[in-house]
Design a protein around this motif. Sequence first.
Motif, PDB file in Angstrom:
ATOM      1  N   GLY A  94      31.212  45.459  34.722  1.00  0.00           N
ATOM      2  CA  GLY A  94      30.071  46.012  35.451  1.00  0.00           C
ATOM      3  C   GLY A  94      30.562  46.900  36.573  1.00  0.00           C
ATOM      4  O   GLY A  94      31.244  47.887  36.334  1.00  0.00           O
ATOM      5  N   ASN A  95      30.194  46.540  37.777  1.00  0.00           N
ATOM      6  CA  ASN A  95      30.597  47.320  38.938  1.00  0.00           C
ATOM      7  C   ASN A  95      31.385  46.495  39.940  1.00  0.00           C
ATOM      8  O   ASN A  95      31.395  46.806  41.142  1.00  0.00           O
ATOM      9  CB  ASN A  95      29.362  47.878  39.643  1.00  0.00           C
ATOM     10  CG  ASN A  95      28.722  49.000  38.857  1.00  0.00           C
ATOM     11  OD1 ASN A  95      29.344  50.009  38.591  1.00  0.00           O
ATOM     12  ND2 ASN A  95      27.479  48.790  38.470  1.00  0.00           N
ATOM     13  N   LYS A  96      32.033  45.459  39.470  1.00  0.00           N
ATOM     14  CA  LYS A  96      32.725  44.619  40.433  1.00  0.00           C
ATOM     15  C   LYS A  96      33.989  44.007  39.861  1.00  0.00           C
ATOM     16  O   LYS A  96      34.146  43.852  38.655  1.00  0.00           O
ATOM     17  CB  LYS A  96      31.808  43.500  40.923  1.00  0.00           C
ATOM     18  CG  LYS A  96      31.452  42.473  39.859  1.00  0.00           C
ATOM     19  CD  LYS A  96      30.564  41.390  40.431  1.00  0.00           C
ATOM     20  CE  LYS A  96      30.316  40.300  39.421  1.00  0.00           C
ATOM     21  NZ  LYS A  96      29.449  39.234  39.953  1.00  0.00           N
ATOM     22  N   LEU A  97      34.876  43.672  40.788  1.00  0.00           N
ATOM     23  CA  LEU A  97      36.060  42.885  40.479  1.00  0.00           C
ATOM     24  C   LEU A  97      35.774  41.434  40.828  1.00  0.00           C
ATOM     25  O   LEU A  97      35.315  41.149  41.925  1.00  0.00           O
ATOM     26  CB  LEU A  97      37.235  43.343  41.331  1.00  0.00           C
ATOM     27  CG  LEU A  97      38.194  44.406  40.821  1.00  0.00           C
ATOM     28  CD1 LEU A  97      39.281  44.628  41.854  1.00  0.00           C
ATOM     29  CD2 LEU A  97      38.795  44.022  39.501  1.00  0.00           C
ATOM     30  N   THR A  98      36.064  40.546  39.892  1.00  0.00           N
ATOM     31  CA  THR A  98      35.952  39.120  40.165  1.00  0.00           C
ATOM     32  C   THR A  98      37.355  38.539  40.212  1.00  0.00           C
ATOM     33  O   THR A  98      38.081  38.591  39.217  1.00  0.00           O
ATOM     34  CB  THR A  98      35.122  38.410  39.087  1.00  0.00           C
ATOM     35  OG1 THR A  98      33.821  38.985  39.032  1.00  0.00           O
ATOM     36  CG2 THR A  98      35.001  36.923  39.395  1.00  0.00           C
ATOM     37  N   PHE A  99      37.704  38.020  41.372  1.00  0.00           N
ATOM     38  CA  PHE A  99      39.049  37.508  41.572  1.00  0.00           C
ATOM     39  C   PHE A  99      39.152  36.067  41.103  1.00  0.00           C
ATOM     40  O   PHE A  99      38.219  35.266  41.255  1.00  0.00           O
ATOM     41  CB  PHE A  99      39.431  37.568  43.053  1.00  0.00           C
ATOM     42  CG  PHE A  99      39.867  38.927  43.514  1.00  0.00           C
ATOM     43  CD1 PHE A  99      38.946  39.927  43.736  1.00  0.00           C
ATOM     44  CD2 PHE A  99      41.207  39.207  43.728  1.00  0.00           C
ATOM     45  CE1 PHE A  99      39.340  41.193  44.151  1.00  0.00           C
ATOM     46  CE2 PHE A  99      41.620  40.460  44.155  1.00  0.00           C
ATOM     47  CZ  PHE A  99      40.689  41.460  44.364  1.00  0.00           C
ATOM     48  N   GLY A 100      40.321  35.732  40.567  1.00  0.00           N
ATOM     49  CA  GLY A 100      40.651  34.341  40.321  1.00  0.00           C
ATOM     50  C   GLY A 100      41.034  33.669  41.625  1.00  0.00           C
ATOM     51  O   GLY A 100      41.132  34.314  42.679  1.00  0.00           O
ATOM     52  N   GLY A 101      41.266  32.362  41.551  1.00  0.00           N
ATOM     53  CA  GLY A 101      41.576  31.610  42.751  1.00  0.00           C
ATOM     54  C   GLY A 101      42.970  31.851  43.289  1.00  0.00           C
ATOM     55  O   GLY A 101      43.282  31.448  44.405  1.00  0.00           O
ATOM     56  N   GLY A 102      43.815  32.494  42.499  1.00  0.00           N
ATOM     57  CA  GLY A 102      45.146  32.828  42.960  1.00  0.00           C
ATOM     58  C   GLY A 102      46.171  31.741  42.697  1.00  0.00           C
ATOM     59  O   GLY A 102      45.842  30.551  42.571  1.00  0.00           O
ATOM     60  N   THR A 103      47.410  32.151  42.577  1.00  0.00           N
ATOM     61  CA  THR A 103      48.542  31.228  42.503  1.00  0.00           C
ATOM     62  C   THR A 103      49.410  31.499  43.723  1.00  0.00           C
ATOM     63  O   THR A 103      49.935  32.602  43.880  1.00  0.00           O
ATOM     64  CB  THR A 103      49.365  31.425  41.229  1.00  0.00           C
ATOM     65  OG1 THR A 103      48.580  31.072  40.099  1.00  0.00           O
ATOM     66  CG2 THR A 103      50.628  30.571  41.270  1.00  0.00           C
ATOM     67  N   ARG A 104      49.517  30.471  44.583  1.00  0.00           N
ATOM     68  CA  ARG A 104      50.331  30.618  45.789  1.00  0.00           C
ATOM     69  C   ARG A 104      51.764  30.235  45.445  1.00  0.00           C
ATOM     70  O   ARG A 104      52.029  29.106  45.034  1.00  0.00           O
ATOM     71  CB  ARG A 104      49.785  29.738  46.904  1.00  0.00           C
ATOM     72  CG  ARG A 104      50.493  29.935  48.238  1.00  0.00           C
ATOM     73  CD  ARG A 104      49.778  29.198  49.336  1.00  0.00           C
ATOM     74  NE  ARG A 104      48.428  29.721  49.532  1.00  0.00           N
ATOM     75  CZ  ARG A 104      47.563  29.234  50.404  1.00  0.00           C
ATOM     76  NH1 ARG A 104      47.891  28.214  51.159  1.00  0.00           N
ATOM     77  NH2 ARG A 104      46.369  29.757  50.521  1.00  0.00           N
TER      78      ARG A 104
END
Lengths: 109, 114
Positions: A94-104
């Motif tokens: 669509g018109n957005k980026l959806t980020f994952g929760g990340g790996t620290r």
Amino acid sequence: GQQVMQIPQYQHVQEGEDFTTYCNSSTTLSNIQWYKQRPGGHPVFLIQLVKSGEVKKQKRLTFQFGEAKKNSSLHITATQTTDVGTYFCAGFSGNKLTFGGGTRVLVKP
Amino acid sequence: EPEVTQTPSHQVTQMGQEVILRCVPISNHLYFYWYRQILGQKVEFLVSFYNNEISEKSEIFDDQFSVERPDGSNFTLKIRSTKLEDSAMYFCASTWDRGSQPQHFGDGTRLSIL
């Protein structure tokens, strides 16, 4: 709505070892992007994958986009202390980026 | 290399007050975004903006939030009546193409609501 999940949440790596972080989307993506965020910093773009099954390399980093364009992985070889930070995948739809929760990632010298 | 700039770097505000966060996107970029990151958590999409109107917004972006591009260079996020849970890092990002180009993030504004 679209959800993007990443595992593991934390990765403790001995310097010199390899590791992989995985990303899964609940929906098919137009593309997937990877960002790195150093502690106290902002997300910095690493790479974008667009095609089904695509594999891209950046020095010690290998990125892969799944055949169904719903999952991705980042593999780092010979981890260095400069690899410390949080790695986020982000799915574009669509018109957005959806980020994952990340790996620290924490690196033990 | 051109950068996205955000001001202020840190904003401390009393609960219930209005706050305006400012961003200057990269000059030839056409698409603008605001994201929020609560300490230690993931980056959450708030809103995308193109051609002087909102393209998409998340559930977080309720009636208390608004965005504006008042003068062709600045891109602002306003929170009308701040709540404690609005405390977070707010990132502005821009890109010149909707989905095929990376988003360039500013350094963020840390918003602390007392």
